[in-house]
Every structure is written in C-alpha cells, then in structure tokens.
Design a protein around this motif. Structure first.
Motif, mmCIF file in Angstrom:
data_model
loop_
_atom_site.group_PDB
_atom_site.id
_atom_site.type_symbol
_atom_site.label_atom_id
_atom_site.label_comp_id
_atom_site.label_asym_id
_atom_site.label_seq_id
_atom_site.Cartn_x
_atom_site.Cartn_y
_atom_site.Cartn_z
ATOM 1 N N GLU A 158 3.238 1.542 -3.234
ATOM 2 C CA GLU A 158 1.723 2.173 -4.391
ATOM 3 C C GLU A 158 2.035 3.301 -4.190
ATOM 4 O O GLU A 158 1.752 4.450 -5.474
ATOM 5 N N LEU A 159 1.509 3.986 -3.099
ATOM 6 C CA LEU A 159 1.267 5.386 -2.974
ATOM 7 C C LEU A 159 3.075 6.595 -2.636
ATOM 8 O O LEU A 159 2.854 7.507 -3.753
ATOM 9 N N ARG B 174 4.938 5.211 -5.706
ATOM 10 C CA ARG B 174 4.182 5.517 -6.799
ATOM 11 C C ARG B 174 3.638 6.232 -7.359
ATOM 12 O O ARG B 174 4.324 6.969 -8.351
ATOM 13 N N LYS B 175 3.200 6.721 -6.863
ATOM 14 C CA LYS B 175 2.245 8.053 -7.257
ATOM 15 C C LYS B 175 2.301 9.323 -7.098
ATOM 16 O O LYS B 175 2.401 10.080 -7.644
ATOM 17 N N LEU B 176 3.214 8.933 -6.421
ATOM 18 C CA LEU B 176 4.561 10.643 -5.372
ATOM 19 C C LEU B 176 5.559 10.380 -6.106
ATOM 20 O O LEU B 176 6.389 11.566 -6.297
ATOM 21 N N LYS C 239 -1.095 16.030 -0.687
ATOM 22 C CA LYS C 239 -0.989 14.610 -0.646
ATOM 23 C C LYS C 239 -0.652 14.063 -0.190
ATOM 24 O O LYS C 239 -0.644 12.600 0.009
ATOM 25 N N GLU D 272 1.216 -1.381 0.130
ATOM 26 C CA GLU D 272 -0.025 0.746 0.070
ATOM 27 C C GLU D 272 0.841 1.445 0.059
ATOM 28 O O GLU D 272 0.948 2.513 -0.567
#
Length: 346
Positions: free
Chosen positions: A203-204, A206-208, A314, A200
């Motif tokens: 994944e965050l 990667r989004k950042l 974010k 989890e």
C-alpha cells in the motif's frame, strides 16, 4: 560520549559511556544529529561482516555537524552541516582515481571498519573527498535516511540500471531500499511494479508511485505475474531484499536484454544464490551490483529533492531514541512496520 556497544555478536548491545573520537589528520569528527537503523547494521551485529572488530559501535547512515577537523582537511570547518556515503574512498587507489569511490580498494565504512554512528560522535576519514554538504532546508532525519538505502537505490536505478522514462521497473522487496527505488524510478518517469509479502508495504509502495503491485504470497509464480502485468517483462529489475528467491525472481521477470541490479545484501547462507543462467545467456541479460554511491554524485540526487521530484522524508516510518535503537537493531530481521527508522535523540 554515549554510544551503543556490543561485546560479542548476536548478544544484546548496551548503552555505554566511551571515549570521544578524535579526528585523523585527514578526517573530521561529526556530532551525530540523526542516524538510520538499517538491516546492514543487523548483518554486522549477527557477525556477517568480517571487517568488524569487537567491541563495536554500529551505525552508518548519519547526518550531523562537524565538531572537530584534522590538520590536513581543507574543505570543511567546525559547524558545517554534513552527511556521508556509507562507503568512503581513500582518494589514492585506481578505483578512486576513476571516480568509483564506492568500490575503493581500501574503502572505509563507519559502523563496520570502525566505530559508527549509534553514538553522540563519529569519526569520518578522508573528509575532503567523502563528506557531503547539506542544504540548510534539509532536516537531519531526512538527511540520515539517505545514507545507505536511498543513495544505493539512486545509483541502482539511475547509474547502474540507466532507467529511462517509459520503461518498466520491478522492485522486489518494499523495505527502505525498495521504497526508495520505487520513488526514484517513478520520479524518472518509469512504470514500477512492486513485489512484497506485506499488504501494508505494498500500500505504501502504491502511494509512492507503483502502478502495480504483486503480493508474493498470493500468486503461484511471481515472475510470470510481473511478466503478464508488463506484457513481456521489465526493462530493469531490482532485488531490494537480498534473498535467493527474490534474486531469482528479479532475473526471471526481465524482458530480453533487461538489467537485474542486486541491491539487497546476499550474505552467509544466501551468498551463492541459484540464478537462471540459461535465460541470462539466451536473452542477453545484464546482472549488476549497486554498492553505495560516491559523494560527488549526491548533487544530482539533492537537485531532484530540491525540485520536489524526490521526497525521501515520506519514507521515514518513525524516529526513536538511542536507547530504543537496541531493540530496533535486534529486530531488523523481523521486517516489522514500514518505512525507515531513524535515531534522533541521543
């Protein structure tokens, strides 16, 4: 005022009505509008910080409105929107005179050296050198989230690591500190590898902006995995967790003449970790610490935020009430959820 208070270490805190703070001659009282829940607060609650005197009110990542001003304060007035570094300088010692307030010889830390911001009001010392003005466009929850994790990461990546565009950066641990570092390094133009044990959080990451991730539970050797991804190791590596294993891996995955920056606290049984000293010598590695950031350096960070290069909002995972902060504080060592938890209801 209403505040979270603990009478002894590692026992459940309680909500209590306590005496309102009054400003020192050189200080102010801030009405707390938001304050982060940080693992450093947990370290204090379990008794890892020798500066804490009981009973105690935790909290050091704060933003709010100046409520009262000491007689010697010149730069601030009632009603100003402010935040503050979690390490404050005295303004008089050699370190402060050299501009390094974050390692002041007689530093103060709200929530550690005196009562903190898990309360409706908090006193801040030496206001003229330690307070930071907040832009009107910046909400209090986001401002509070900067207080420890984001600014420490900014200093680690920018000032200590001297990271530049095109370099490889490894971030070990994707909690609030690590995610902040990933966002900052990505904004500079570095290539970030994120390491954690939670899919989890990865994944965050990667989004950042992380271009690669490593789940430490799924590889035999983290340092080798990072070295393979980066074709020789990273230029800058951060231990954003504060554990002997992440510290060792962070140093081990550096390329020659790389920089390791220790951001996560290493306390109690973790205070003297093993490091691969033979590699440090042979590869001329640098080992650096990052402990807060001076108030005057906030301008560079705020400029990147206002330009859109940084978006710390974010990183906010959830907002909670002062009452809910008790469970959040006691469970910090479980590393549940992702992002930063901020108290916004008092």
């Amino acid at each position: 005022m209403k505040a979270v208070v603990y009478e002894s270490f590692s026992t459940p805190p309680q909500i209590r009505n306590v005496v309102d703070p009054t400003p020192e001659a050189h200080g102010v009282v801030v009405k707390v509008m938001a304050t982060g829940v940080c693992r450093s607060d947990w370290h204090g609650w379990v008794g890892h910080d020798p500066d804490i005197e009981l009973p105690h009110v935790p909290g050091h990542e704060l933003a709010g409105i100046v409520e009262a001003v000491g007689k010697d304060v010149r730069k601030w007035k009632v009603g100003d929107r402010v935040t503050v570094p979690f390490v404050g300088g005295c303004g008089a010692c050699p370190e402060c005179h050299s501009g390094n307030h974050q390692v002041c010889d007689t530093q103060f830390q709200p929530g550690f050296t005196h009562w903190g911001s898990f309360a409706q009001y908090v006193g801040i010392h030496q206001a003229d050198i330690n307070l930071v003005a907040l832009p009107e466009t910046l909400d209090f929850a986001t401002a509070a989230s900067l207080g420890c994790r984001f600014v420490t990461s900014f200093r680690a990546v920018v000032d200590q690591g001297k990271t530049s565009a095109g370099q490889w950066v490894a971030v070990h641990g994707c909690g609030g500190v690590g995610l902040s570092a990933i966002m900052i390094a990505n904004a500079i133009g570095a290539h970030v590898v994120a390491i954690d044990i939670s899919e989890e959080k990865l994944e965050l990451a990667r989004k950042l902006g992380a271009v690669a991730t490593v789940n430490a539970t799924r590889v035999a050797n983290v340092a080798e995995a990072v070295t393979e991804i980066t074709r020789g190791g990273v230029h800058v590596s951060l231990d954003a967790l504060g554990h002997p294993t992440t510290c060792f891996n962070s140093i081990s995955n550096l390329r020659k003449r790389g920089k390791h920056v220790q951001v996560g606290l290493m306390l109690a049984d973790h205070s003297t970790p093993a490091i691969p000293m033979s590699k440090v010598i042979a590869h001329e590695l640098e080992i650096l610490g990052s402990h807060g950031m001076q108030a005057y350096r906030y301008d560079a960070m705020l400029a990147m935020m206002q330009s859109g290069k940084l978006a710390p909002e974010k990183l906010i995972g959830k907002t909670i009430s002062l009452e809910q902060s008790i469970d959040a504080l006691m469970n910090m060592d479980r590393f549940e959820g992702s992002g930063v938890t901020v108290i916004t209801e008092f």
